[in-house]
Motif scaffolding. Structure first.
Motif, mmCIF file in Angstrom:
data_model
loop_
_atom_site.group_PDB
_atom_site.id
_atom_site.type_symbol
_atom_site.label_atom_id
_atom_site.label_comp_id
_atom_site.label_asym_id
_atom_site.label_seq_id
_atom_site.Cartn_x
_atom_site.Cartn_y
_atom_site.Cartn_z
ATOM 1 N N GLU A 527 0.843 -1.196 0.000
ATOM 2 C CA GLU A 527 0.000 0.000 0.000
ATOM 3 C C GLU A 527 0.882 1.251 0.000
ATOM 4 O OE1 GLU A 527 -3.136 0.101 -0.405
ATOM 5 O OE2 GLU A 527 -3.871 -1.899 0.160
ATOM 6 N N SER A 528 0.357 2.293 -0.642
ATOM 7 C CA SER A 528 1.065 3.572 -0.739
ATOM 8 C C SER A 528 0.051 4.641 -1.090
ATOM 9 C CB SER A 528 2.132 3.505 -1.833
ATOM 10 O OG SER A 528 1.494 3.313 -3.102
ATOM 11 N N SER A 529 0.514 5.861 -1.218
ATOM 12 C CA SER A 529 -0.409 6.919 -1.644
ATOM 13 C C SER A 529 -0.914 6.632 -3.058
ATOM 14 C CB SER A 529 0.261 8.289 -1.575
ATOM 15 O OG SER A 529 1.429 8.315 -2.373
ATOM 16 N N ASP A 530 -0.121 5.940 -3.870
ATOM 17 C CA ASP A 530 -0.571 5.576 -5.220
ATOM 18 C C ASP A 530 -1.716 4.559 -5.164
ATOM 19 O OD1 ASP A 530 1.275 7.210 -6.484
ATOM 20 O OD2 ASP A 530 2.804 5.644 -6.566
ATOM 21 N N SER A 531 -1.611 3.580 -4.266
ATOM 22 C CA SER A 531 -2.683 2.585 -4.161
ATOM 23 C C SER A 531 -3.947 3.212 -3.587
ATOM 24 C CB SER A 531 -2.234 1.402 -3.304
ATOM 25 O OG SER A 531 -2.100 1.748 -1.945
ATOM 26 N N ILE A 532 -3.786 4.127 -2.623
ATOM 27 C CA ILE A 532 -4.953 4.834 -2.068
ATOM 28 C C ILE A 532 -5.624 5.658 -3.161
ATOM 29 C CG2 ILE A 532 -5.701 6.599 -0.443
ATOM 30 C CD1 ILE A 532 -5.103 3.927 0.888
ATOM 31 N N ARG A 533 -4.829 6.305 -4.000
ATOM 32 C CA ARG A 533 -5.390 7.086 -5.109
ATOM 33 C C ARG A 533 -6.176 6.187 -6.066
ATOM 34 N NH1 ARG A 533 -3.525 11.852 -6.922
ATOM 35 N NH2 ARG A 533 -1.465 11.467 -5.997
ATOM 36 N N ALA A 534 -5.629 5.023 -6.362
ATOM 37 C CA ALA A 534 -6.313 4.105 -7.278
ATOM 38 C C ALA A 534 -7.661 3.663 -6.703
ATOM 39 C CB ALA A 534 -5.426 2.896 -7.555
ATOM 40 N N LYS A 535 -7.685 3.373 -5.409
ATOM 41 C CA LYS A 535 -8.935 2.943 -4.765
ATOM 42 C C LYS A 535 -9.966 4.075 -4.781
ATOM 43 C CE LYS A 535 -6.195 0.338 -1.374
ATOM 44 N NZ LYS A 535 -5.900 -0.885 -2.093
ATOM 45 N N LEU A 536 -9.536 5.261 -4.370
ATOM 46 C CA LEU A 536 -10.478 6.375 -4.289
ATOM 47 C C LEU A 536 -10.978 6.788 -5.664
ATOM 48 C CD1 LEU A 536 -8.771 8.602 -1.550
ATOM 49 C CD2 LEU A 536 -10.606 6.934 -1.284
ATOM 50 N N SER A 537 -10.100 6.692 -6.659
ATOM 51 C CA SER A 537 -10.512 7.039 -8.016
ATOM 52 C C SER A 537 -11.622 6.108 -8.500
ATOM 53 C CB SER A 537 -9.295 6.957 -8.952
ATOM 54 O OG SER A 537 -9.674 7.247 -10.280
ATOM 55 N N MET A 538 -11.494 4.816 -8.203
ATOM 56 C CA MET A 538 -12.539 3.878 -8.597
ATOM 57 C C MET A 538 -13.808 4.086 -7.774
ATOM 58 S SD MET A 538 -12.519 -0.288 -8.621
ATOM 59 C CE MET A 538 -12.794 -0.369 -6.855
ATOM 60 N N LEU A 539 -13.662 4.272 -6.461
ATOM 61 C CA LEU A 539 -14.828 4.433 -5.589
ATOM 62 C C LEU A 539 -15.601 5.711 -5.894
ATOM 63 C CD1 LEU A 539 -13.266 3.190 -2.247
ATOM 64 C CD2 LEU A 539 -15.216 2.156 -3.417
ATOM 65 N N LYS A 540 -14.916 6.722 -6.412
ATOM 66 C CA LYS A 540 -15.600 7.980 -6.727
ATOM 67 C C LYS A 540 -16.737 7.766 -7.706
ATOM 68 C CE LYS A 540 -14.725 12.719 -8.283
ATOM 69 N NZ LYS A 540 -13.697 13.680 -8.766
ATOM 70 N N GLU A 541 -16.580 6.784 -8.583
ATOM 71 C CA GLU A 541 -17.612 6.513 -9.581
ATOM 72 C C GLU A 541 -18.906 6.021 -8.940
ATOM 73 O OE1 GLU A 541 -17.082 7.278 -12.774
ATOM 74 O OE2 GLU A 541 -15.137 8.027 -12.063
ATOM 75 N N TYR A 542 -18.827 5.488 -7.738
ATOM 76 C CA TYR A 542 -20.015 4.969 -7.049
ATOM 77 C C TYR A 542 -20.720 6.030 -6.207
ATOM 78 C CZ TYR A 542 -18.428 0.325 -8.440
ATOM 79 O OH TYR A 542 -18.041 -0.774 -9.167
ATOM 80 N N ASN A 543 -20.071 7.175 -6.028
ATOM 81 C CA ASN A 543 -20.693 8.299 -5.302
ATOM 82 C C ASN A 543 -21.194 7.881 -3.922
ATOM 83 O OD1 ASN A 543 -21.481 11.009 -5.088
ATOM 84 N ND2 ASN A 543 -23.559 10.558 -5.775
ATOM 85 N N ILE A 544 -20.346 7.174 -3.179
ATOM 86 C CA ILE A 544 -20.731 6.708 -1.853
ATOM 87 C C ILE A 544 -20.503 7.802 -0.810
ATOM 88 C CG2 ILE A 544 -20.317 4.301 -2.420
ATOM 89 C CD1 ILE A 544 -17.666 4.465 -0.912
ATOM 90 N N GLY A 545 -20.888 7.498 0.451
ATOM 91 C CA GLY A 545 -20.865 8.514 1.503
ATOM 92 C C GLY A 545 -19.487 8.927 1.976
ATOM 93 N N GLY A 546 -18.480 8.060 1.799
ATOM 94 C CA GLY A 546 -17.160 8.462 2.235
ATOM 95 C C GLY A 546 -16.209 7.302 2.410
ATOM 96 N N TYR A 547 -15.118 7.578 3.145
ATOM 97 C CA TYR A 547 -14.020 6.637 3.285
ATOM 98 C C TYR A 547 -13.538 6.652 4.729
ATOM 99 C CZ TYR A 547 -14.332 8.216 -1.508
ATOM 100 O OH TYR A 547 -14.830 8.584 -2.737
ATOM 101 N N ALA A 548 -13.107 5.483 5.195
ATOM 102 C CA ALA A 548 -12.560 5.356 6.543
ATOM 103 C C ALA A 548 -11.262 4.568 6.441
ATOM 104 C CB ALA A 548 -13.546 4.641 7.467
#
Length: 566
Positions: A527-548
């Protein structure tokens, strides 16, 4: 002209044959008048094939909606009692019975109704309401609820009929299909005029339609005759919008008003609170701080309390809300079963946590129970419901943490959590744990699968994706034995500094493979800031309530620069 006697005899034989044929054809085409054994049909008689005993004198069949149940009702003191499990599974999943302490609980949006076995009263938020019947009876650990109460506090209506003795319970709401009887006709066991008769319905009767089959309609009548009627005997099928006579409290949910960016902070001693300044200084885009302050310690629900009003004040000064975590890391699933399945202990824990959260000025509660199995599943969701009432009435946020909602995690009741919680955190990590195989902890395909599954149970705006700030290292020794280790981001990249690794675009992770000083083969999906970016970029498409994120202190500052962009 004389007719030959032989012709007369032949004609008589032909006529006789025709009569016989007509009789046979008539019988074949005429409806059967045979009546089915209603006692057997309604599951009241003995059935050696299923080891079913004959009904006792105080038992009655149950017709629940459009189904004849195997389970029976009780008739005692001129009142009808239905097993709580039947109500829970068919009418209202909130009907809960604690068979350890003999307490029935119905938890609504803003109030909790309790009744104690053999008591002619129920209690709304501890205010006694006397009634002229016993609300709940216990028979060998099974709670039986009076239909008087059921009809008052649910969409159900219950009527008792005789011959055979049966309780007909109707509870459907919404669009329901019906047909009207045009002329007196019989309800038969199956479609066909030779099928035995269940009962007779008169012209004008309204039948609920279950299904259509060729020229027959499967129905259930108001008096509980379930079976088939000829379509020609009924009007065209129509639908009605059935509404409930029971006015439910409205469930309301709080919202943060922006994307949730929550960080869990592992606080394991009172001194752990001193690190809040360090973690918040790094977590620049954090808006919810979730410290692990309350831990269940034993089967009596004793709490270890590490809360800190100073930490709350500091977080607020930084513009960050505090959702205090209630968790179970010190006990196993058997202890949690004892804790959650006892009403008095649930109540004590809820009172203690809510009062302390109010006293220190925190904004909400996050429940992180990870030792839940099927034996404690009903007690768990009842705990969440009861806690939600207190939080809703006190103006506190309530969130809950759950594993990915695969079928084997149904004991967490994700959909029921979503009804009463403001946010539901789904932990989108721990892939491959328990598989006996090395693999990524939180890859993009896994997150996609878990997100889409979660959205079938949790509303989009209330779903929060739990993501890891740690990597998982897998070790295979010379004997082929596999083990694992969870490692924070900084240490991960220190270990990878002098070994080869490569970015796996399909996984959204760096993958490394090498041998350590002990000769073990090491695999890591880093895991790294790059992997976090990849996850958030994909999750953004689902328009969910947030991240923890689990957990604060394991990440590097660059992660929060990324998180702040989503």
């Amino acid at each position: 002209m004389r007719i030959s006697p032989a012709l007369i005899i032949l004609a008589a034989i032909v006529i006789l044959i025709l009569v016989v044929i007509l009789v046979i054809v008539g019988k074949r085409n005429s409806p059967s008048k045979e009546r089915t054994d209603l006692s057997f049909y309604y599951n009241l008689s003995m059935d050696p094939g299923t080891n079913r005993a004959a009904a006792a004198g105080n038992e009655a069949a149950i017709v629940m909606g459009d189904a004849i149940l195997n389970t029976r009702a009780l008739i005692e003191d001129d009142h009808i009692y239905i097993p709580q499990t039947i109500i829970k599974n068919n009418i209202d999943s909130r009907y809960y019975y604690d068979n350890i302490e003999g307490v029935f609980v119905l938890t609504g949006a803003k109030r909790i109704i309790r009744a104690y076995k053999d008591d002619s009263a129920y209690y709304i938020d501890n205010e006694k309401v006397p009634v002229d019947y016993v609300v709940v009876k216990d028979r060998n650990g099974t709670g039986f609820i009076a239909t008087d109460f059921l009809d008052q506090f649910s969409s159900a209506t219950s009527v008792l009929y005789q011959d055979p003795i049966r309780v007909v319970v109707r509870y459907d709401t919404g669009e329901v299909s019906y047909c009207d009887v045009k002329s007196e006709t019989q309800v038969r066991v199956s479609g066909g005029i030779k099928s035995p008769i269940v009962g007779t319905v008169s012209k004008g009767n309204k039948l609920q339609v279950i299904s259509e089959e060729d020229k027959w309609i499967q129905v259930v009548s108001e008096e509980g005759w379930k079976g088939y009627v000829q379509a020609s005997a009924c009007s065209d099928i129509y639908t009605e919008n059935v509404t409930s006579h029971y006015i439910e409290d409205e469930y309301t949910n709080k919202t943060l008003g922006e994307t949730v960016r929550l960080g869990w902070h592992g606080v394991y001693t009172t001194g752990g609170n001193d690190y809040i300044t360090d973690v918040l200084d790094v977590a620049g885009s954090l808006n919810v701080y979730a410290p692990t302050w309350y831990d269940i310690m034993d089967e009596d629900g004793t709490l270890r309390n590490l809360s800190s009003s100073e930490s709350v004040d500091y977080a607020h000064s930084e513009g960050v809300q505090v959702w205090a975590v209630l968790s179970d890391p010190e006990v196993d699933s058997s202890i949690m079963e004892q804790v959650l399945n006892r009403t008095s202990i649930r109540e004590e824990i809820i009172n203690e946590v809510v009062e302390d959260v109010k006293a220190i000025g925190a904004d909400g509660i996050n429940v992180d129970f990870e030792n839940i199995l099927s034996a404690s599943g009903d007690g768990y969701i009842e705990f969440i419901r009861e806690l939600s009432v207190r939080c809703r009435n006190e103006g506190l946020f309530l969130s809950s943490d759950s594993y990915a909602p695969y079928e084997y995690n149904n004991c967490y009741h994700a959909a029921d959590q979503a009804m009463v919680c403001d946010y539901v955190m789904i932990m989108m990590y721990d892939d491959y744990v328990g598989s006996g195989t090395a693999g990524p902890n939180s890859s993009l395909p896994f997150i996609k699968e878990v997100t889409e599954l979660s959205l079938t149970k949790v509303g989009r705006s209330r779903l929060v994706a739990g993501l890891p700030f740690y990597s998982r290292f897998w070790y295979t020794d010379e004997n082929g034995s596999l083990s694992r280790e969870e490692v924070d981001m900084a240490t991960t990249w220190e270990r990878l500094e002098y070994v080869s690794y490569e970015w796996k675009d399909d996984l959204g992770l760096d993958y490394g493979y090498y041998y350590d000083d002990s000769g073990r083969a090491v695999e890591v999906w880093a895991e790294s800031s790059d992997s976090i970016r990849a996850k958030l970029s994909m999750l953004k498409e689902y328009n969910i309530g947030g991240y923890a994120f689990w957990r604060l202190g394991q990440e590097t500052a660059s992660n929060w620069e990324v998180i702040g962009q989503y």
